[in-house]
Design a protein around this motif. Structure first.
Motif, PDB file in Angstrom:
ATOM      1  N   GLY A   8       0.781  -1.227   0.000  1.00 45.53           N
ATOM      2  CA  GLY A   8       0.000   0.000   0.000  1.00 45.53           C
ATOM      3  C   GLY A   8       0.813   1.278   0.000  1.00 45.53           C
ATOM      4  O   GLY A   8       0.251   2.379  -0.084  1.00 45.53           O
ATOM      5  N   THR A   9       2.145   1.161   0.090  1.00 42.35           N
ATOM      6  CA  THR A   9       3.020   2.333   0.062  1.00 42.35           C
ATOM      7  C   THR A   9       3.608   2.502  -1.336  1.00 42.35           C
ATOM      8  O   THR A   9       4.116   1.543  -1.919  1.00 42.35           O
ATOM      9  N   THR A  10       3.516   3.721  -1.869  1.00 49.37           N
ATOM     10  CA  THR A  10       4.055   4.003  -3.201  1.00 49.37           C
ATOM     11  C   THR A  10       5.532   4.360  -3.061  1.00 49.37           C
ATOM     12  O   THR A  10       5.887   5.309  -2.373  1.00 49.37           O
ATOM     13  N   ARG A  11       6.395   3.596  -3.731  1.00 47.28           N
ATOM     14  CA  ARG A  11       7.842   3.729  -3.561  1.00 47.28           C
ATOM     15  C   ARG A  11       8.495   4.595  -4.634  1.00 47.28           C
ATOM     16  O   ARG A  11       9.578   5.138  -4.410  1.00 47.28           O
ATOM     17  N   THR A  12       7.911   4.670  -5.826  1.00 45.31           N
ATOM     18  CA  THR A  12       8.465   5.469  -6.914  1.00 45.31           C
ATOM     19  C   THR A  12       7.351   6.290  -7.541  1.00 45.31           C
ATOM     20  O   THR A  12       6.163   6.013  -7.321  1.00 45.31           O
ATOM     21  N   ALA A  13       7.733   7.302  -8.349  1.00 40.71           N
ATOM     22  CA  ALA A  13       6.729   8.189  -8.946  1.00 40.71           C
ATOM     23  C   ALA A  13       7.286   8.822 -10.212  1.00 40.71           C
ATOM     24  O   ALA A  13       7.547  10.022 -10.268  1.00 40.71           O
ATOM     25  N   ARG A  16      -2.458   3.754   0.375  1.00 38.99           N
ATOM     26  CA  ARG A  16      -3.662   3.021   0.765  1.00 38.99           C
ATOM     27  C   ARG A  16      -4.348   3.714   1.937  1.00 38.99           C
ATOM     28  O   ARG A  16      -5.582   3.858   1.949  1.00 38.99           O
ATOM     29  N   GLY A  17      -3.580   4.176   2.920  1.00 38.77           N
ATOM     30  CA  GLY A  17      -4.156   4.869   4.074  1.00 38.77           C
ATOM     31  C   GLY A  17      -4.803   6.180   3.685  1.00 38.77           C
ATOM     32  O   GLY A  17      -5.926   6.493   4.117  1.00 38.77           O
ATOM     33  N   MET A  18      -4.118   6.954   2.841  1.00 33.43           N
ATOM     34  CA  MET A  18      -4.674   8.245   2.418  1.00 33.43           C
ATOM     35  C   MET A  18      -5.940   8.067   1.596  1.00 33.43           C
ATOM     36  O   MET A  18      -6.924   8.791   1.781  1.00 33.43           O
ATOM     37  N   LEU A  19      -5.920   7.106   0.680  1.00 28.08           N
ATOM     38  CA  LEU A  19      -7.109   6.859  -0.133  1.00 28.08           C
ATOM     39  C   LEU A  19      -8.269   6.366   0.725  1.00 28.08           C
ATOM     40  O   LEU A  19      -9.413   6.800   0.555  1.00 28.08           O
ATOM     41  N   GLY A  20      -7.966   5.454   1.646  1.00 28.15           N
ATOM     42  CA  GLY A  20      -9.011   4.945   2.519  1.00 28.15           C
ATOM     43  C   GLY A  20      -9.654   6.042   3.353  1.00 28.15           C
ATOM     44  O   GLY A  20     -10.878   6.093   3.514  1.00 28.15           O
ATOM     45  N   ASP A  21      -8.833   6.957   3.872  1.00 32.13           N
ATOM     46  CA  ASP A  21      -9.354   8.078   4.665  1.00 32.13           C
ATOM     47  C   ASP A  21     -10.222   9.003   3.815  1.00 32.13           C
ATOM     48  O   ASP A  21     -11.281   9.470   4.262  1.00 32.13           O
ATOM     49  N   VAL A  72      -9.856  -0.058   0.540  1.00 29.54           N
ATOM     50  CA  VAL A  72      -9.061   0.231  -0.659  1.00 29.54           C
ATOM     51  C   VAL A  72      -7.848  -0.693  -0.719  1.00 29.54           C
ATOM     52  O   VAL A  72      -7.221  -0.989   0.306  1.00 29.54           O
ATOM     53  N   VAL A  73      -7.512  -1.129  -1.929  1.00 37.67           N
ATOM     54  CA  VAL A  73      -6.247  -1.802  -2.192  1.00 37.67           C
ATOM     55  C   VAL A  73      -5.552  -1.021  -3.299  1.00 37.67           C
ATOM     56  O   VAL A  73      -6.202  -0.522  -4.226  1.00 37.67           O
ATOM     57  N   ALA A  95      -8.368  -7.125  -7.653  1.00 38.72           N
ATOM     58  CA  ALA A  95      -7.679  -6.997  -6.372  1.00 38.72           C
ATOM     59  C   ALA A  95      -8.646  -6.577  -5.264  1.00 38.72           C
ATOM     60  O   ALA A  95      -8.557  -7.051  -4.123  1.00 38.72           O
ATOM     61  N   ALA A  96      -9.595  -5.700  -5.596  1.00 37.77           N
ATOM     62  CA  ALA A  96     -10.589  -5.244  -4.613  1.00 37.77           C
ATOM     63  C   ALA A  96     -11.466  -6.395  -4.141  1.00 37.77           C
ATOM     64  O   ALA A  96     -11.900  -6.434  -2.980  1.00 37.77           O
ATOM     65  N   ALA A  97     -11.696  -7.359  -5.023  1.00 39.87           N
ATOM     66  CA  ALA A  97     -12.556  -8.497  -4.669  1.00 39.87           C
ATOM     67  C   ALA A  97     -11.927  -9.375  -3.589  1.00 39.87           C
ATOM     68  O   ALA A  97     -12.627 -10.154  -2.945  1.00 39.87           O
ATOM     69  N   LYS A  98     -10.627  -9.220  -3.367  1.00 37.46           N
ATOM     70  CA  LYS A  98      -9.944 -10.026  -2.341  1.00 37.46           C
ATOM     71  C   LYS A  98      -9.932  -9.366  -0.977  1.00 37.46           C
ATOM     72  O   LYS A  98      -9.430  -9.937  -0.010  1.00 37.46           O
ATOM     73  N   LEU A  99     -10.464  -8.121  -0.902  1.00 38.87           N
ATOM     74  CA  LEU A  99     -10.483  -7.429   0.396  1.00 38.87           C
ATOM     75  C   LEU A  99     -11.490  -8.051   1.345  1.00 38.87           C
ATOM     76  O   LEU A  99     -12.504  -8.599   0.911  1.00 38.87           O
TER      77      LEU A  99
END
Length: 243
Positions: free
Chosen positions: A69-74, A87-92, A98-99, A239-243
């Motif tokens: 859930g952490t983005t390492r590159t951009a 993932r945390g920011m999107l979920g909030d 969210v995945v 991927a969301a279906a696995k949450l």
């Protein structure tokens, strides 16, 4: 399920029928904000989801390395994404489960399940050609995540700076000239991984006749993505279906 695909130029999403591996409604797309800061892009993701009134789990793809859930590159979005708990920011912001996963990995999983890679063993490489070049590597159907083969060096440059769709458009290259560059890139990847199959995705997969017949000298089979530019959305929803 619902999938959102964040790209360097657009954010698009739709509900997905996972029995068919297809969008169950017409996708909704907005331009990626510039600069593509986390806050502005996440607001864009919210806008896409709100358009459909969706209230369940959401899969979101990102154009870079994603680990837990952490983005390492951009590479094609704002540097503020590096090291971010996306993932945390999107979920909030969304108030939904969210995945988050790499965009090409999502597209590759969708193609391996419902599209051009379905039932294929051996080594399969999905390449998504757009603002950059995303990659997904599969060995006997198993994903090796976050390969980022678009950043391989080719003639002193990141490969995606030479062979992406954006490079073709920015430099106003003919299909022939661009296909020549793409062939050199594919030959380099083939030298490293000896794949049995290349699946070419992204929006350009809608126009395979423009460039695939111009690519010669590659041993691997080369085919366009069957899900075309919807593959990332479908993979995100999977991927969301696995949450």
């Amino acid at each position: 399920m619902f999938g959102v695909d964040i790209g360097g130029t657009g954010i698009k999403g739709a509900p997905v029928d996972l029995d068919q591996g297809a969008l169950s409604d017409a996708r909704y797309k907005i331009d990626t904000p510039q600069p593509a800061t986390p806050e502005s892009v996440i607001d864009g993701v919210h806008q896409v989801i709100e358009h459909f009134g969706w209230s369940g789990p959401v899969g979101v793809t990102f154009p870079g390395v994603v680990v837990d859930g952490t983005t390492r590159t951009a590479a094609n979005v704002d540097s503020g994404w590096v090291g971010l708990d996306a993932r945390g920011m999107l979920g909030d912001r969304l108030g939904l489960p969210v995945v988050v996963l790499n965009d090409a990995d999502a597209a590759g999983v969708a193609e391996m399940t419902f599209g051009a890679g379905r039932g294929r063993g051996g080594t399969v490489i999905m390449l998504t050609l757009g603002t950059g070049i995303g990659s997904a590597l599969f060995v006997d159907g198993h994903l090796v995540p976050n390969t980022e083969l678009g950043h391989l060096e080719l003639h002193g440059h990141d490969a995606e700076k030479r062979a992406s769709v954006k490079a073709r458009e920015d430099e106003d290259l003919s299909w022939e000239h661009w296909a020549h560059r793409l062939k050199k890139y594919l030959a380099h990847v083939e030298m490293l991984f000896s794949p049995d199959l290349f699946v070419i995705g992204g929006g350009v997969s809608r126009k395979p006749d423009k460039f695939l017949p111009l690519i010669h000298g590659i041993s691997a089979e080369i085919v366009p993505a069957e899900l075309q530019n919807s593959a990332g959305i479908v993979g995100a929803a999977m991927a969301a279906a696995k949450l």
